[in-house]
Design a protein around this motif. Sequence first.
Motif, mmCIF file in Angstrom:
data_model
loop_
_atom_site.group_PDB
_atom_site.id
_atom_site.type_symbol
_atom_site.label_atom_id
_atom_site.label_comp_id
_atom_site.label_asym_id
_atom_site.label_seq_id
_atom_site.Cartn_x
_atom_site.Cartn_y
_atom_site.Cartn_z
ATOM 1 N N THR A 188 71.873 30.451 74.027
ATOM 2 C CA THR A 188 70.845 31.087 73.212
ATOM 3 C C THR A 188 70.995 32.602 73.283
ATOM 4 O OG1 THR A 188 69.322 30.867 75.087
ATOM 5 C CG2 THR A 188 69.162 29.239 73.326
ATOM 6 N N SER A 238 61.305 23.064 73.240
ATOM 7 C CA SER A 238 60.015 23.014 72.573
ATOM 8 C C SER A 238 58.954 22.375 73.433
ATOM 9 C CB SER A 238 60.146 22.232 71.273
ATOM 10 O OG SER A 238 60.660 20.940 71.576
ATOM 11 N N HIS A 274 61.824 25.760 60.400
ATOM 12 C CA HIS A 274 63.070 25.391 59.730
ATOM 13 C C HIS A 274 62.915 25.120 58.251
ATOM 14 C CE1 HIS A 274 62.096 24.800 63.748
ATOM 15 N NE2 HIS A 274 61.896 23.524 63.685
ATOM 16 N N TYR A 323 63.171 34.434 63.631
ATOM 17 C CA TYR A 323 63.413 33.015 63.491
ATOM 18 C C TYR A 323 62.145 32.329 63.047
ATOM 19 C CZ TYR A 323 67.740 34.127 65.654
ATOM 20 O OH TYR A 323 68.961 34.661 65.908
ATOM 21 N N ARG A 375 63.115 28.309 70.625
ATOM 22 C CA ARG A 375 63.634 27.628 69.440
ATOM 23 C C ARG A 375 64.277 26.312 69.830
ATOM 24 N NH1 ARG A 375 66.524 29.762 65.050
ATOM 25 N NH2 ARG A 375 66.167 28.374 63.297
#
Lengths: 142, 142
Positions: A62, A74, B92, B89, A71
Amino acid sequence: MADQSKSLVNTVELGRAIRRNREEMGLSLRDVADETGVSASTLSRIENGTGKPDADNIARLTAWLDMPVERVMSGRKTEEGTDNSAVVYFPHEAMPDIVEAHLRADRNLTPETAKALSELFRVAYQQFSAPGQDARGRNKRK
Amino acid sequence: MADQSKSLVNTVELGRAIRRNREEMGLSLRDVADETGVSASTLSRIENGTGKPDADNIARLTAWLDMPVERVMSGRKTEEGTDNSAVVYFPHEAMPDIVEAHLRADRNLTPETAKALSELFRVAYQQFSAPGQDARGRNKRK
DNA sequence: CCGCTCTGTTTCATACGTGAAACAGTGTAC
DNA sequence: GTACACTGTTTCACGTATGAAACAGAGCGG
């Protein structure tokens, strides 16, 4: 007892992100291995989503992706829904670059698709942007 | 070649945080074990800083602590960079919404043009997004 | 005293992630 | 052709994190 079965590490996403980034840069697995300190074999496994990388390798990768660890891990409940905290406002002429960056970061797209989309967007944007008032010289960088 | 030796997981801090939080709440190891899904034995080891917990357990415990994972997995902090300040970010599937928001915020575009562009993008994106991949269920037990 | 229940810690066998090295293609040069 | 250099993948022995269970106290009621 908090759901012991479910894996809290999104290995699929991590794998896709790495593969995309790596191919974008035109690097081999061994190149990334050298840069990150994660072996090529492990990288291959991660990119293909087999098994689950340990914490150290997740941190390394990462970091290499310049991606927040959340990300991928989770554990937290991320207030699902349109998280507009992700929406930021930006210097207006940089729009195509921003979109391109976002597309690159989107692991749902293959690198080729991301590139194609960003190209498409760039062209369309420049086509339609400021048809009459672009007198102001400041335009796209690079 | 990035330091292969150094551990990127701050087990000591994690352990201390857990113990403090746990004792503050007056919970036993087995209580926390029930809440988090991490076994009491593993919890004991983590609190005492022996060994390195795996990614799943780190995710579970930082979630329980309501603590950002970055606090414990210090791969690197997002600091410098090529003006990715605007690049964040995001959830999605929200990509088209993000782009639309950006387009709307762009003062160089008329509202009509912004709408048209975002529509174009939305269609193109959905067209190319996530070709075949789906979340491969990888939970064998339960 | 004994028994019971709680605590945190420590075995112990098992599972699995790991990197080095072997493998299988794929070009490319000679 | 056949070498050679690369690629991604897989095999393999090894290390180690894991949870269940055993352990060692501590506190308490009988």
